[in-house]
Design a protein around this motif. Structure first.
Motif, PDB file in Angstrom:
ATOM      1  N   SER A 114      -5.523  26.799  15.782  1.00 25.76           N
ATOM      2  CA  SER A 114      -4.652  26.925  16.938  1.00 25.76           C
ATOM      3  C   SER A 114      -3.532  27.915  16.633  1.00 25.76           C
ATOM      4  CB  SER A 114      -4.067  25.564  17.325  1.00 25.76           C
ATOM      5  OG  SER A 114      -3.381  25.636  18.554  1.00 25.76           O
ATOM      6  N   THR A 115      -2.776  28.255  17.664  1.00 22.33           N
ATOM      7  CA  THR A 115      -1.569  29.075  17.525  1.00 22.33           C
ATOM      8  C   THR A 115      -0.533  28.554  18.504  1.00 22.33           C
ATOM      9  OG1 THR A 115      -2.348  30.643  19.186  1.00 22.33           O
ATOM     10  CG2 THR A 115      -2.844  31.162  16.876  1.00 22.33           C
TER      11      THR A 115
ATOM     12  N   SER B 268       0.003  35.527  18.135  1.00 27.11           N
ATOM     13  CA  SER B 268      -1.347  36.097  18.041  1.00 27.11           C
ATOM     14  C   SER B 268      -1.770  36.068  16.579  1.00 27.11           C
ATOM     15  CB  SER B 268      -1.350  37.536  18.568  1.00 27.11           C
ATOM     16  OG  SER B 268      -2.590  38.144  18.328  1.00 27.11           O
TER      17      SER B 268
ATOM     18  N   HIS C 257     -13.288  25.384  23.047  1.00 22.64           N
ATOM     19  CA  HIS C 257     -11.950  25.868  23.397  1.00 22.64           C
ATOM     20  C   HIS C 257     -11.289  24.873  24.347  1.00 22.64           C
ATOM     21  CE1 HIS C 257      -9.417  29.384  25.265  1.00 22.64           C
ATOM     22  NE2 HIS C 257      -8.684  28.546  24.552  1.00 22.64           N
TER      23      HIS C 257
ATOM     24  N   GLY D 295      -4.728  29.896  25.851  1.00 20.88           N
ATOM     25  CA  GLY D 295      -4.882  31.065  24.988  1.00 20.88           C
ATOM     26  C   GLY D 295      -6.102  31.897  25.314  1.00 20.88           C
ATOM     27  N   SER D 296      -6.211  32.998  24.593  1.00 22.08           N
ATOM     28  CA  SER D 296      -7.313  33.941  24.791  1.00 22.08           C
ATOM     29  C   SER D 296      -7.994  34.187  23.454  1.00 22.08           C
ATOM     30  CB  SER D 296      -6.773  35.258  25.374  1.00 22.08           C
ATOM     31  OG  SER D 296      -7.808  36.195  25.547  1.00 22.08           O
ATOM     32  N   TRP D 297      -9.161  33.540  23.244  1.00 20.01           N
ATOM     33  CA  TRP D 297      -9.902  33.628  21.992  1.00 20.01           C
ATOM     34  C   TRP D 297     -11.118  34.536  22.154  1.00 20.01           C
ATOM     35  CZ3 TRP D 297      -8.581  31.402  17.351  1.00 20.01           C
ATOM     36  CH2 TRP D 297      -7.583  30.416  17.360  1.00 20.01           C
TER      37      TRP D 297
ATOM     38  N   TYR E  94     -12.036  35.652  14.299  1.00 25.85           N
ATOM     39  CA  TYR E  94     -11.841  34.898  15.537  1.00 25.85           C
ATOM     40  C   TYR E  94     -10.364  35.008  15.883  1.00 25.85           C
ATOM     41  CZ  TYR E  94     -13.086  31.163  18.878  1.00 25.85           C
ATOM     42  OH  TYR E  94     -13.354  30.426  20.007  1.00 25.85           O
TER      43      TYR E  94
ATOM     44  N   GLN F 236      -6.935  35.001  18.462  1.00 23.00           N
ATOM     45  CA  GLN F 236      -6.230  34.495  19.638  1.00 23.00           C
ATOM     46  C   GLN F 236      -5.128  35.501  19.937  1.00 23.00           C
ATOM     47  OE1 GLN F 236      -4.290  33.397  22.560  1.00 23.00           O
ATOM     48  NE2 GLN F 236      -2.931  32.965  20.822  1.00 23.00           N
ATOM     49  N   THR F 237      -5.150  36.136  21.104  1.00 23.16           N
ATOM     50  CA  THR F 237      -4.306  37.307  21.351  1.00 23.16           C
ATOM     51  C   THR F 237      -3.175  37.064  22.350  1.00 23.16           C
ATOM     52  OG1 THR F 237      -5.921  38.026  23.012  1.00 23.16           O
ATOM     53  CG2 THR F 237      -6.138  38.922  20.771  1.00 23.16           C
TER      54      THR F 237
ATOM     55  N   THR G 295      -3.209  26.494  21.394  1.00 22.03           N
ATOM     56  CA  THR G 295      -4.455  27.109  21.869  1.00 22.03           C
ATOM     57  C   THR G 295      -5.678  26.524  21.172  1.00 22.03           C
ATOM     58  OG1 THR G 295      -4.313  28.854  20.204  1.00 22.03           O
ATOM     59  CG2 THR G 295      -3.191  29.249  22.301  1.00 22.03           C
TER      60      THR G 295
END
Length: 827
Positions: free
Chosen positions: A568-569, A573, A603, A607-609, A616, A618-619, A626
């Motif tokens: 996760s984050t 990012s 997911h 977030g955006s993975w 992998y 996450q941005t 996330t």
């Protein structure tokens, strides 16, 4: 043979006596799950004295607790001071609608330099205010006091209206301007009840308006510039021993500068008491830490007055010039420090000084010539820089004690229940001989059930404890049950825990920044949370001394930590690679080098993975939690390896293990809290507790190797091949807790029992030879663990009854998921 029977024999009761006592409880008509317990009371032993200020309330302007909440003002943005500094969506006309020409102005024609923006309204124009929530709430037959500061040519007519979509809610009123800035008033009597009222002001000629106000005449105790009655009455019904105010994070965040022309009229500054006293039209407004504007109409004078009205000790908190709540800055300006120290001395004079003193005169002019009898004052709140905080705290304390030696100066231990900051702060407070240390923590229900004994081992020679903020991260009955269980430990340790207050106190359902909260409301109603009912039960039945007692416990059920793994984050990012899960015997359970897709990962949604360059990633730098997961919830005794690189953002990495679902897991939070700390946290039903906490940060662009070794219930963590820390999660979450106190005035023994489990607790009670009446007054709170009180449904409500089977030894079956108080009269 039941465990209760064995225990009673061990405590010296005969089998005959036990059977006779047990027979007092009716046998249920249907089969019911029951666990057996025993409570033994020693009325002749010496227990801790419990002070009148044991329990209190903590008020912070969060969740619109002040404006739109406890402060009874019905007009939102009454002085046109809303600004993008408060909230990106705000303008000076937020909550207002203009019909005609209306323009906000900030120029030399203003009403007051500390209240800078006003409204220019052209001839024939009007403005209408929408209030809070669905609108302005009025009740048929009740009176509402309107006021406005206006500047207009003599003879100009201002027309005041109150209506909703169906028509007028009160007869229109008119006032005639006399030229220059003047205050005009009118009284409106509601002809209908409505939750959607709108207040309008129209003018026949060009006019300037400021401080447009509408107050219910029926405020708490009829006080002018007063408090919303239903909310104040709910707080008063708790019978709090103290009121801690005004926060919280808004105390020590933002600039420490004064609100002055020299400082550029700071809009984001720490809460400073001098901004909040005097006539309301001269008080500054400020950007609230929680994302909105605060008018300071509810200020220090009103806080002191409210504490006095409800018979509570006032306990104000002032900034120590070290910011907290993630800001983590220390001010080195000695002149500024000395100014704040002098402001604090002036505050004590405002509260306690004679009416002829400089600041006592201000209090007297506001309507209170007699002192407020301030005895305690806190300096600072949740500082994450303990050394910097304590150095400044010591200067405040020395100055206060030199001039006011009878004032108790309260320190604090940071934002958590443990960790490096907590340990350092407590060491400094002990070495400095501080009287009282303010602890704050928000943890999972399981943590509260596990840590009933927290204060049993505190050094009785060291500082005493003020538990200024605590809650179990939810408003369901399971949360309140866990808090009730914990409160039995607070009372048992009343010799060290001198003050305690749940937090936060209030939440407007349409403006929520924080959950959980004690009292919920909107513009038409207020309701008690399940947590409130627990607090009220304890606060109304505290007693004067602890009567020592013991109880049997629930058989512990434990096994190895099991669960899948995750990544996760948080506002960061990051990219992960080379994820491997290996069983203790060397078998590979999972491996992913992201040379293909990420189809095996689940997911959670935020977030955006995506797979990028064999990692992998996450941005989304704004998304929080996330979490993506992989694996079998039954996994146990494994090693997890992850390669991780921070790309950008505020924090670092979150590597999860023991994942059962999105609300139940452990994770290693590396570079959390704005990249200042690293910790292991456990989530249970969404509520988190901290198991390890250290200072630490994560570098952007650097590759890290992260390893987690899970064996049974022991976990060891490695960062770049070096052991970072370890823990063993084997402390039982005991669901059966009790404490006994004595009410000296009535002579009652108060047996307080929490049964936080889905089975009834059949309990043999031995009062240690005390001579007692045969009848007890019983108050019970019981519900399903998922029950939540709302505006329209309150499943958690106290039920009172009488129990006629009390004797020196007797049995009582405490319902599943219940808090029960037995008040037993001693002969």
């Amino acid at each position: 043979m039941s465990r209760t029977y064995r225990t009673r024999l061990r405590l010296g009761l005969s089998a005959t006596a036990l059977l006779a006592a047990t027979a007092l409880v009716p046998v249920p008509a249907h089969a019911e799950a029951v666990t057996d317990y025993a409570i033994t009371v020693d009325p002749d032993a010496t227990g801790a004295a419990i002070g009148d200020t044991m329990y209190g309330v903590f008020f912070e302007d969060i969740n619109r607790a002040a404006d739109g909440g406890l402060y009874a003002e019905l007009v939102q943005n009454r002085s046109f001071e809303y600004s993008t500094a408060d909230n990106a969506a705000y303008t000076p006309l937020t909550s207002w609608t203009a019909d005609g020409t209306a323009e906000a102005a900030d120029d030399a024609g203003r009403l007051d330099d500390r209240n800078r923006t006003y409204l220019k309204l052209a001839a024939g124009s009007s403005v209408t205010n929408a209030g809070y929530n669905t609108g302005i709430r009025v009740e048929r037959g009740k009176r509402y006091d309107f006021s406005v500061w206006a500047r207009a040519e003599a003879g100009t007519t201002l027309t005041i209206g109150l209506k909703d979509a169906a028509g007028a809610l009160a007869g229109a009123r008119q006032v005639t301007a006399e030229g220059g800035w003047r205050k005009y008033t009118a009284t409106l009597t509601a002809t209908r009840t409505s939750n959607r009222g709108r207040l309008s002001v129209a003018t026949t000629a060009d006019a300037a308006l400021d401080m447009v106000s509408l107050f219910p005449r029926d405020t708490y105790k009829g006080q002018p510039n007063g408090l919303r009655k239903d909310l104040a009455e709910k707080i008063a019904a708790l019978d709090p021993g103290f009121v801690r105010f005004p926060g919280g994070c808004l105390v020590n965040t933002g600039s420490m500068e004064d609100y002055s022309e020299a400082s550029g009229y700071q809009r984001k500054r720490a809460y400073q008491w001098k901004d909040t006293v005097g006539p309301v039209e001269t008080r500054a407004t400020n950007a609230n830490f929680w994302g909105y504007n605060q008018s300071y109409g509810l200020g220090y004078y009103e806080y002191f007055r409210f504490a006095e009205d409800i018979g509570a000790m006032p306990l104000p908190v002032v900034p120590a010039l070290v910011t907290g709540c993630g800001q983590n800055r220390a001010t080195d300006d000695e002149a500024l420090l000395q100014r704040h120290i002098q402001d604090t001395l002036d505050l004590i004079e405002f509260a306690n000084g004679p009416a002829g003193s400089t600041w006592g005169k201000v209090r007297a002019r506001m309507g209170h010539p007699e002192p407020f009898h301030l005895t305690h004052l806190a300096v600072g709140n949740e500082e994450n820089l303990p050394e910097a905080f304590y150095a400044r705290f010591a200067k405040f304390r020395a100055a206060i004690e030199a001039e006011y030696p009878d004032i108790t100066v309260v320190s604090n231990s940071g934002p958590d229940d443990s960790g490096t900051t907590f340990d350092t702060a407590w060491r400094l407070n002990r070495e400095g001989g501080v009287d009282l240390v303010d602890e704050h923590y928000y943890n999972s229900p399981e943590w509260f059930l596990q840590n009933n004994d927290r204060y049993d081992s505190y050094d009785r020679r060291g500082p005493e404890v003020f538990l200024g903020e605590y809650a179990s991260q939810g408003n369901a009955w399971r949360n309140a049950l866990s808090e009730a269980a914990y409160m039995t430990g607070l009372e048992r340790n009343a010799d060290i825990v001198k003050l305690a207050s749940y937090a936060p106190l209030l939440a407007n359902e349409d403006y929520v920044q924080w959950r959980p909260d004690l009292i919920w409301f909107n513009n038409r109603a207020s309701w008690n949370s399940a947590n409130y009912e627990v607090q009220k039960l304890f606060m109304n039945n505290t007693g004067d001394r602890v009567v020592p007692s013991t109880a049997t416990t629930t058989p512990a059920v434990s096994g190895p930590i099991t669960g899948a793994v995750g990544l996760s984050t948080w506002a960061t990012s990051a990219a992960y690679d080379d994820v491997r899960v290996t069983a203790a015997d060397g078998r590979s359970l999972f491996a992913d080098d992201f040379s293909g897709d990420a189809s095996r990962w689940t997911h959670s949604g935020a977030g955006s993975w995506s797979v990028q360059d064999g990692q992998y990633a996450q941005t989304d730098e704004t998304a929080e939690n996330t979490l993506v997961t992989v694996g079998d919830p039954a996994w146990q005794n494994y090693d997890l390896h992850v390669g991780a690189t921070k790309k950008a953002g505020k924090e670092g990495f979150l590597v999860a293990f023991g994942v059962k679902d999105t609300g139940n897991y452990y994770w290693w939070n590396l570079g959390g809290w704005n990249n200042t700390r690293s910790a292991v946290e456990q989530a249970v039903d969404g509520g988190k507790s901290t198991l390890i906490d250290k200072a630490g940060s994560i570098e952007t662009g650097r590759a890290y190797d992260i390893d987690v070794k899970v064996r049974g219930r022991q976990v060891t963590l490695y960062l770049d091949g070096e052991e970072w820390g370890s823990f063993t999660d084997d402390k039982p979450a005991e669901p059966f807790r009790q404490v006994v106190t004595e009410d000296v005035r009535t002579g009652d023994l108060i047996v307080k029992v929490v049964n936080a489990q889905d089975t009834s607790a059949r309990t043999a009670v031995d009062l240690g030879g005390a001579r007692v009446a045969s009848r007890a007054r019983v108050t019970t709170l019981a519900a399903g663990q998922d029950a939540v009180n709302t505006e329209t449904d309150t499943p958690v409500t106290p039920v009172t009854s009488t129990f006629s089977g009390v004797a020196a030894t007797f049995s009582y079956t405490f319902p599943a998921n219940s808090v029960t108080f037995l008040r037993i009269r001693q002969r």
